[in-house]
Scaffold this motif. Structure first.
Motif, PDB file in Angstrom:
ATOM      1  N   VAL A   1     -83.219 -73.694  57.067  1.00  0.00           N
ATOM      2  CA  VAL A   1     -82.667 -73.005  55.919  1.00  0.00           C
ATOM      3  C   VAL A   1     -84.087 -73.273  54.954  1.00  0.00           C
ATOM      4  O   VAL A   1     -84.916 -73.798  55.038  1.00  0.00           O
ATOM      5  CB  VAL A   1     -81.400 -73.886  55.385  1.00  0.00           C
ATOM      6  N   ALA A   2     -83.793 -72.627  53.691  1.00  0.00           N
ATOM      7  CA  ALA A   2     -84.424 -72.464  52.612  1.00  0.00           C
ATOM      8  C   ALA A   2     -83.658 -72.687  51.166  1.00  0.00           C
ATOM      9  O   ALA A   2     -82.712 -72.070  51.351  1.00  0.00           O
ATOM     10  CB  ALA A   2     -85.608 -71.534  52.590  1.00  0.00           C
ATOM     11  N   PRO A   3     -84.321 -73.244  50.163  1.00  0.00           N
ATOM     12  CA  PRO A   3     -83.537 -73.303  49.025  1.00  0.00           C
ATOM     13  C   PRO A   3     -83.532 -71.966  48.349  1.00  0.00           C
ATOM     14  O   PRO A   3     -84.295 -70.973  48.876  1.00  0.00           O
ATOM     15  CB  PRO A   3     -84.456 -74.277  48.016  1.00  0.00           C
ATOM     16  N   ILE A   4     -82.951 -72.056  47.157  1.00  0.00           N
ATOM     17  CA  ILE A   4     -82.789 -70.661  46.448  1.00  0.00           C
ATOM     18  C   ILE A   4     -83.347 -70.912  45.246  1.00  0.00           C
ATOM     19  O   ILE A   4     -83.017 -72.044  44.526  1.00  0.00           O
ATOM     20  CB  ILE A   4     -81.196 -70.208  46.258  1.00  0.00           C
ATOM     21  N   ASN A   5     -84.501 -70.131  44.789  1.00  0.00           N
ATOM     22  CA  ASN A   5     -85.122 -70.301  43.587  1.00  0.00           C
ATOM     23  C   ASN A   5     -84.675 -69.872  42.192  1.00  0.00           C
ATOM     24  O   ASN A   5     -85.123 -70.299  41.385  1.00  0.00           O
ATOM     25  CB  ASN A   5     -86.724 -69.852  43.919  1.00  0.00           C
ATOM     26  N   GLU A   6     -83.758 -68.541  42.485  1.00  0.00           N
ATOM     27  CA  GLU A   6     -83.478 -67.911  41.257  1.00  0.00           C
ATOM     28  C   GLU A   6     -82.115 -68.689  41.052  1.00  0.00           C
ATOM     29  O   GLU A   6     -81.215 -69.141  41.867  1.00  0.00           O
ATOM     30  CB  GLU A   6     -83.306 -66.472  41.798  1.00  0.00           C
ATOM     31  N   THR A   7     -81.638 -68.375  39.593  1.00  0.00           N
ATOM     32  CA  THR A   7     -80.171 -68.573  39.227  1.00  0.00           C
ATOM     33  C   THR A   7     -79.482 -67.399  39.841  1.00  0.00           C
ATOM     34  O   THR A   7     -79.667 -66.352  39.991  1.00  0.00           O
ATOM     35  CB  THR A   7     -80.302 -68.398  37.688  1.00  0.00           C
TER      36      THR A   7
ATOM     37  N   GLU B   1     -85.176 -78.110  57.019  1.00  0.00           N
ATOM     38  CA  GLU B   1     -85.817 -77.493  55.674  1.00  0.00           C
ATOM     39  C   GLU B   1     -87.039 -76.294  56.333  1.00  0.00           C
ATOM     40  O   GLU B   1     -87.958 -77.085  57.146  1.00  0.00           O
ATOM     41  CB  GLU B   1     -86.328 -78.465  55.058  1.00  0.00           C
ATOM     42  N   GLY B   2     -86.923 -75.228  55.953  1.00  0.00           N
ATOM     43  CA  GLY B   2     -87.949 -74.478  56.410  1.00  0.00           C
ATOM     44  C   GLY B   2     -88.866 -73.785  55.354  1.00  0.00           C
ATOM     45  O   GLY B   2     -88.738 -74.366  54.132  1.00  0.00           O
ATOM     46  N   SER B   3     -89.574 -73.160  55.695  1.00  0.00           N
ATOM     47  CA  SER B   3     -90.820 -72.681  54.658  1.00  0.00           C
ATOM     48  C   SER B   3     -90.251 -71.288  54.218  1.00  0.00           C
ATOM     49  O   SER B   3     -89.755 -70.715  54.740  1.00  0.00           O
ATOM     50  CB  SER B   3     -92.222 -72.447  55.414  1.00  0.00           C
ATOM     51  N   GLN B   4     -90.798 -71.327  52.819  1.00  0.00           N
ATOM     52  CA  GLN B   4     -90.610 -69.926  51.969  1.00  0.00           C
ATOM     53  C   GLN B   4     -91.472 -68.646  52.794  1.00  0.00           C
ATOM     54  O   GLN B   4     -91.149 -67.664  52.363  1.00  0.00           O
ATOM     55  CB  GLN B   4     -90.843 -69.830  50.655  1.00  0.00           C
ATOM     56  N   LYS B   5     -92.299 -69.187  53.579  1.00  0.00           N
ATOM     57  CA  LYS B   5     -93.147 -68.099  54.408  1.00  0.00           C
ATOM     58  C   LYS B   5     -92.605 -67.523  55.291  1.00  0.00           C
ATOM     59  O   LYS B   5     -92.761 -66.176  55.917  1.00  0.00           O
ATOM     60  CB  LYS B   5     -94.259 -68.839  54.820  1.00  0.00           C
ATOM     61  N   ASN B   6     -91.329 -68.144  55.749  1.00  0.00           N
ATOM     62  CA  ASN B   6     -90.573 -67.378  57.116  1.00  0.00           C
ATOM     63  C   ASN B   6     -89.687 -66.338  56.764  1.00  0.00           C
ATOM     64  O   ASN B   6     -88.491 -66.548  56.775  1.00  0.00           O
ATOM     65  CB  ASN B   6     -89.966 -68.752  57.660  1.00  0.00           C
ATOM     66  N   ILE B   7     -90.303 -65.480  56.090  1.00  0.00           N
ATOM     67  CA  ILE B   7     -89.682 -64.253  55.694  1.00  0.00           C
ATOM     68  C   ILE B   7     -89.150 -63.180  56.831  1.00  0.00           C
ATOM     69  O   ILE B   7     -89.877 -63.329  57.812  1.00  0.00           O
ATOM     70  CB  ILE B   7     -90.428 -63.329  54.530  1.00  0.00           C
ATOM     71  N   LYS B   8     -87.962 -62.653  56.577  1.00  0.00           N
ATOM     72  CA  LYS B   8     -87.679 -61.499  57.306  1.00  0.00           C
ATOM     73  C   LYS B   8     -87.899 -60.099  56.920  1.00  0.00           C
ATOM     74  O   LYS B   8     -87.724 -59.898  55.645  1.00  0.00           O
ATOM     75  CB  LYS B   8     -86.012 -61.545  57.501  1.00  0.00           C
TER      76      LYS B   8
END
Ligand code: CTP
Ligand code: MG
Length: 241
Positions: free
Chosen positions: A129-135, A198-205
């Motif tokens: 998983v990765a966190p959400i950075n936006e509101t 916890e995964g990396s924000q780099k692991n984009i689809k």
């Protein structure tokens, strides 16, 4: 023995173009080969099943990719969930953990794969998983209803890993339509606890054309760190900031 199912049978309709995104060249090779290479490098993976659209199997074979782990090519279905299920039917009966991954996520790291497998081995089920950075807002009829507390929210990435028998049970009797967007959804329904990694924000689809520029930048960064020039890159970033 642990098995990876990599699903790459999609049409890439949001990405567009005549060639499905997983076969576009990213750097020196098609995107899907970058993804496969990460699993090939992971010591905890013993078998790789690649799910492709039936009419793309010959094309993939012509790329000449080989893995000493014994790559099985399987024809996928109309939905992602169907494709995973087709892959599941090809898993070696001796498999302990089955790891499912989106072919369209080439920047998964070998460590993310290993960690997810290790947690699944210990606890039964694991999700990167990765966190959400936006509101985050709930919206109804064009208006904001409320703000969702994002602290407890996570984006579900892949890989997602499970004991083989859990995943088989999760798929039993399920209508595998578009509403099933990951494996955890089905395992949650069994009431089984799924542990997060916890995964990396780099692991984009890679989903839309906008993701491609990011992919090229990440690839460049990977190349820099492989060649040992990462220090210079970091220094440059520091000078810029
Ligand atoms: N996938 C699959 N079989 C399908 C649909 C999707 O194996 N019938 C795979 C895709 O190839 C991709 C992953 O599931 O690696 C995640 O799906 P997504 O990003 O939605 O890819 P596509 O379905 O190809 O794209 P789109 O939804 O825009 O058509
Ligand atoms: Mg899709």
């Amino acid at each position: 023995m642990n098995t990876a199912i990599i699903v790459a049978a999609g049409k890439g309709s949001r990405f567009g173009g005549s060639v499905p995104k997983q076969f576009l060249s990213l750097g020196d090779k098609p995107l899907i080969l970058h993804t496969l290479e990460k699993f090939n490098l992971c010591e905890l993976i013993g078998e790789i099943i690649l799910v492709l659209a039936e009419d793309k199997i010959d094309h993939f074979a012509s790329l000449g990719y080989e893995s000493e782990k014994g790559l099985k090519l399987v024809a996928g279905g109309e939905t992602r969930a169907e494709s995973v299920f087709m892959g599941l039917k090809a898993v070696d009966s001796e498999a302990e953990i089955v790891v499912v991954h989106d072919g369209a996520r080439p920047f998964v790291s070998v460590e993310e794969i290993s960690e997810t497998v290790k947690v699944a081995k210990k606890m039964g089920a694991a999700c990167l998983v990765a966190p959400i950075n936006e509101t985050v807002k709930e919206v109804k009829e064009g208006k904001i209803v409320k703000t969702i507390d994002r602290v407890r929210l996570r984006r579900a990435l892949t890989p997602q890993a499970f004991r083989f028998e859990i995943l088989l049970r999760a798929f039993e009797g399920v209508k595998l339509d578009e509403s099933i967007t990951d494996e955890c959804m089905l395992v949650e329904r069994l009431g089984i606890e799924i542990f997060v990694v916890e995964g990396s924000q780099k692991n984009i689809k890679i989903t839309t054309p906008e993701d491609w520029a990011l992919a090229e930048a990440f690839l460049e960064e990977e190349k820099c760190s492989e060649s040992g020039s990462v220090t210079i890159f970091t220094d440059l970033k520091r000078i810029k900031s």
